[in-house]
Design a protein around this motif. Structure first.
Motif, short mmCIF file in Angstrom:
data_model
loop_
_atom_site.label_atom_id
_atom_site.label_comp_id
_atom_site.label_asym_id
_atom_site.label_seq_id
_atom_site.Cartn_x
_atom_site.Cartn_y
_atom_site.Cartn_z
N ARG A 15 3.80 37.66 53.13
CA ARG A 15 4.80 38.39 52.64
C ARG A 15 6.15 37.31 52.37
N ALA A 16 5.87 36.06 52.18
CA ALA A 16 7.01 35.25 52.12
C ALA A 16 7.86 35.60 50.52
N LYS A 17 6.83 35.83 49.52
CA LYS A 17 7.38 35.79 48.49
C LYS A 17 8.47 37.31 48.36
N ASP A 18 7.88 38.50 48.89
CA ASP A 18 8.70 39.57 48.99
C ASP A 18 10.09 39.33 49.91
N THR A 19 9.96 38.40 50.82
CA THR A 19 10.91 38.48 51.66
C THR A 19 11.97 37.50 50.85
N PHE A 20 11.44 36.46 50.32
CA PHE A 20 12.48 35.71 49.45
C PHE A 20 13.08 36.36 48.27
N TYR A 21 12.30 37.23 47.79
CA TYR A 21 12.86 38.11 46.51
C TYR A 21 13.90 39.05 47.17
N GLU A 22 13.81 39.50 48.22
CA GLU A 22 14.74 40.62 48.71
C GLU A 22 16.04 39.78 49.08
N LYS A 23 15.85 38.61 49.64
CA LYS A 23 17.13 37.97 50.15
C LYS A 23 17.98 37.39 49.11
N ALA A 24 17.03 36.79 48.01
CA ALA A 24 17.76 36.11 46.84
C ALA A 24 18.39 37.15 45.86
N LEU A 25 17.70 38.00 45.83
CA LEU A 25 18.40 39.24 45.18
C LEU A 25 19.60 39.83 45.54
N VAL A 26 19.78 39.87 46.73
CA VAL A 26 21.11 40.24 47.53
C VAL A 26 22.04 39.13 47.34
N PHE A 27 21.68 37.72 47.47
CA PHE A 27 22.66 36.72 47.38
C PHE A 27 23.02 36.64 45.95
N GLN A 28 22.14 36.82 44.87
CA GLN A 28 22.38 36.78 43.57
C GLN A 28 23.47 37.84 43.03
N GLN A 29 23.28 38.86 43.70
CA GLN A 29 24.01 40.06 43.28
C GLN A 29 25.40 40.21 43.84
N ALA A 30 25.45 39.51 44.89
CA ALA A 30 26.77 39.41 45.70
C ALA A 30 27.65 38.25 44.92
N LYS A 31 26.80 37.29 44.54
CA LYS A 31 27.40 36.18 43.65
C LYS A 31 28.03 36.59 42.19
N ASN A 32 27.05 37.25 41.96
CA ASN A 32 27.42 38.07 40.42
C ASN A 32 28.78 39.05 40.56
N ALA A 33 28.96 39.67 41.57
CA ALA A 33 29.95 40.61 42.02
C ALA A 33 31.23 39.72 41.89
N LYS A 34 31.36 38.56 42.38
CA LYS A 34 32.25 37.86 42.64
C LYS A 34 33.02 37.25 40.98
N ARG A 35 32.12 37.29 40.40
CA ARG A 35 32.34 36.68 38.85
C ARG A 35 33.42 37.64 38.24
N GLN A 36 34.30 37.06 37.32
CA GLN A 36 35.28 38.06 36.56
C GLN A 36 34.49 38.99 35.72
N PRO A 37 34.94 40.34 35.58
CA PRO A 37 34.12 41.50 34.98
C PRO A 37 33.47 40.87 33.83
N ALA A 38 34.32 40.42 32.96
CA ALA A 38 33.99 39.89 31.49
C ALA A 38 32.51 38.84 31.54
N LYS A 39 32.73 38.20 32.76
CA LYS A 39 31.52 37.05 32.95
C LYS A 39 30.44 37.57 33.70
N ARG A 40 30.28 38.62 34.22
CA ARG A 40 29.47 39.16 35.03
C ARG A 40 27.93 39.23 34.22
N TRP A 41 27.05 38.88 35.11
CA TRP A 41 25.42 38.97 34.28
C TRP A 41 24.95 40.51 34.63
N ASN A 42 24.07 40.37 33.63
CA ASN A 42 23.26 41.80 33.53
C ASN A 42 22.14 41.68 34.58
#
Length: 105
Positions: A15-42
């Protein structure tokens, strides 16, 4: 061993890949939320960032397994899957993914 083979092996046997993806996605989404609205990633770009993180981990594991198989008197020959299971690399990797936490640099 090819990166795609290692990826499939991990996905099939742990389950290592699933576990990694769950955690990495939360991390990247939180990082993205901190970006300026015009610079946020889709969502696609966020997903690609997670994929890139996973590929870097796979590359690291592949290098370590290759080196370990070359250094030891290796009774498994070229059978890297059996080597990973018998030497508990796969089990330890899965455990490390469950303990993984991301922090911003």
């Amino acid at each position: 061993m090819l990166l795609s083979e290692l990826d499939q092996f991990i996905e099939t046997n742990s389950r290592a890949k699933d576990t990694f993806y769950e955690k990495a996605l939360v991390f990247q989404q939180a990082k993205n939320a901190k970006r300026q609205p015009a610079k946020r990633w889709n969502d696609t770009k966020v997903d690609r960032a997670v994929d890139k993180m996973w590929d870097e981990i796979l590359d690291s594991i592949m290098t370590k397994v290759d080196n370990a198989m070359k250094r030891r008197s290796n009774p498994f020959g070229d059978n890297w899957q059996k080597f990973m299971i018998e030497t508990e690399i796969l089990e330890n990797f899965e455990e490390s993914m469950s303990e993984l936490s991301f922090t911003e640099e």
